[in-house]
Design an enzyme around this catalytic site. Structure first.
Site, PDB file in Angstrom:
ATOM      1  N   HIS A  84      -7.457  -6.003   0.022  1.00 53.74           N
ATOM      2  CA  HIS A  84      -6.255  -5.188   0.183  1.00 53.74           C
ATOM      3  C   HIS A  84      -5.148  -5.937   0.930  1.00 53.74           C
ATOM      4  CE1 HIS A  84      -4.408  -1.247  -0.191  1.00 53.74           C
ATOM      5  NE2 HIS A  84      -4.134  -1.198   1.100  1.00 53.74           N
ATOM      6  N   SER A 120       0.834  -1.194   0.000  1.00 54.31           N
ATOM      7  CA  SER A 120       0.000   0.000   0.000  1.00 54.31           C
ATOM      8  C   SER A 120       0.876   1.254   0.000  1.00 54.31           C
ATOM      9  CB  SER A 120      -0.965  -0.051   1.192  1.00 54.31           C
ATOM     10  OG  SER A 120      -2.019   0.870   1.052  1.00 54.31           O
ATOM     11  N   ASP A 125     -10.137  -4.967  -4.363  1.00 51.21           N
ATOM     12  CA  ASP A 125      -9.475  -4.103  -3.386  1.00 51.21           C
ATOM     13  C   ASP A 125     -10.397  -2.940  -3.020  1.00 51.21           C
ATOM     14  OD1 ASP A 125      -7.725  -2.147  -2.117  1.00 51.21           O
ATOM     15  OD2 ASP A 125      -6.046  -3.279  -2.945  1.00 51.21           O
TER      16      ASP A 125
END
Length: 239
Positions: free
Chosen positions: A217, A127, A190
């Site tokens: 995610h 991320s 996601d």
């Protein structure tokens, strides 16, 4: 929760993966076209100081990563698995600096100076950590780059916009030149980073791209595909 700014309180399990393609092979999936390039180059200077058995692995979390990150997402699980496989694993002990904002001017120097990332490192970024890993690889040679839920723009979020990663174009060619290999994982469902954005990054980097059908995610372990991809690519570098 550690990840992109638009927080989601639910941690979704990771599902079995679909390998869309890999670096070095031409593959046309309709939306994605991967063009040929070197998978790895064992004569490259960026692996010159790497152990012939294993490089070290840096785990770079998403934002919110203050304190011990081992209990969050897949980080602690991956550390144990990589250590069992013989890698030295470097975690941000005590957490990343500036954990909420995850600013480039704090994170990239920390990765270099405190975590000692460099040409003998596989940098695993999740991320916000994937954005940091890409900017790191623009500046420094690395043995490999593993990106999880990566994105290349601010996603319309003010905190992302102020992080510093997205205030200039990406030097994709430099990242590819500096990395011995590039692997990317994405989830089609996601909840924080649109899959189209992740596919765009994969295409720009000519990455070995693994797309998880119905994956979110990457909140929860296990994540065996991550370990398998690292082992496979490191074995090529160390031959």
């Amino acid at each position: 929760y550690f990840g992109a700014r638009r927080t989601c309180g639910t941690r979704m399990p990771l599902v079995a993966g679909l390998n869309i393609g890999y670096r070095g092979q031409h593959l046309n999936t309709g939306k994605l076209t991967f063009t040929p390039s070197r998978r790895c180059d064992t004569s490259a200077t960026h692996i010159g100081n790497m152990s012939r058995s294993h490089p070290n692995c840096l785990i770079i979390p998403g934002n919110g990563s203050g304190g011990d990150i081992r209990g969050s997402n897949y980080y602690g699980w991956a550390e144990r698995q990589l250590k069992d496989a013989g890698y030295e694993v470097r975690m941000p002990e005590g957490g990343m600096p500036d954990p909420l904002y995850a600013r480039e001017k704090k994170w990239v120097p920390f990765m270099r100076d405190d975590m000692r990332g460099g040409e003998d490192s596989v940098v695993i970024g999740h991320s916000s950590g994937a954005a940091a890993a890409m900017r790191f690889a623009e500046q420094y040679k690395v043995a490999g780059l593993v990106l999880v839920a990566a994105y290349d723009d601010d996603l319309g979020d003010e905190l992302e916009r102020n992080s510093g990663y997205f205030n200039r174009p990406w030097n994709w060619d430099q990242i590819k030149q500096n990395a011995g290999f590039i692997v990317q994982f994405a989830g089609t469902q996601d909840s924080l980073v649109p899959i189209e954005v992740q596919r765009k990054v994969a295409k720009a980097l000519d990455a070995e791209y693994h797309e998880q059908p119905d994956g979110d995610h990457f909140f929860s372990p296990p994540f065996p595909q991550l370990i398998d991809a690292i082992n496979e690519n490191v074995s090529k570098l160390c031959k």
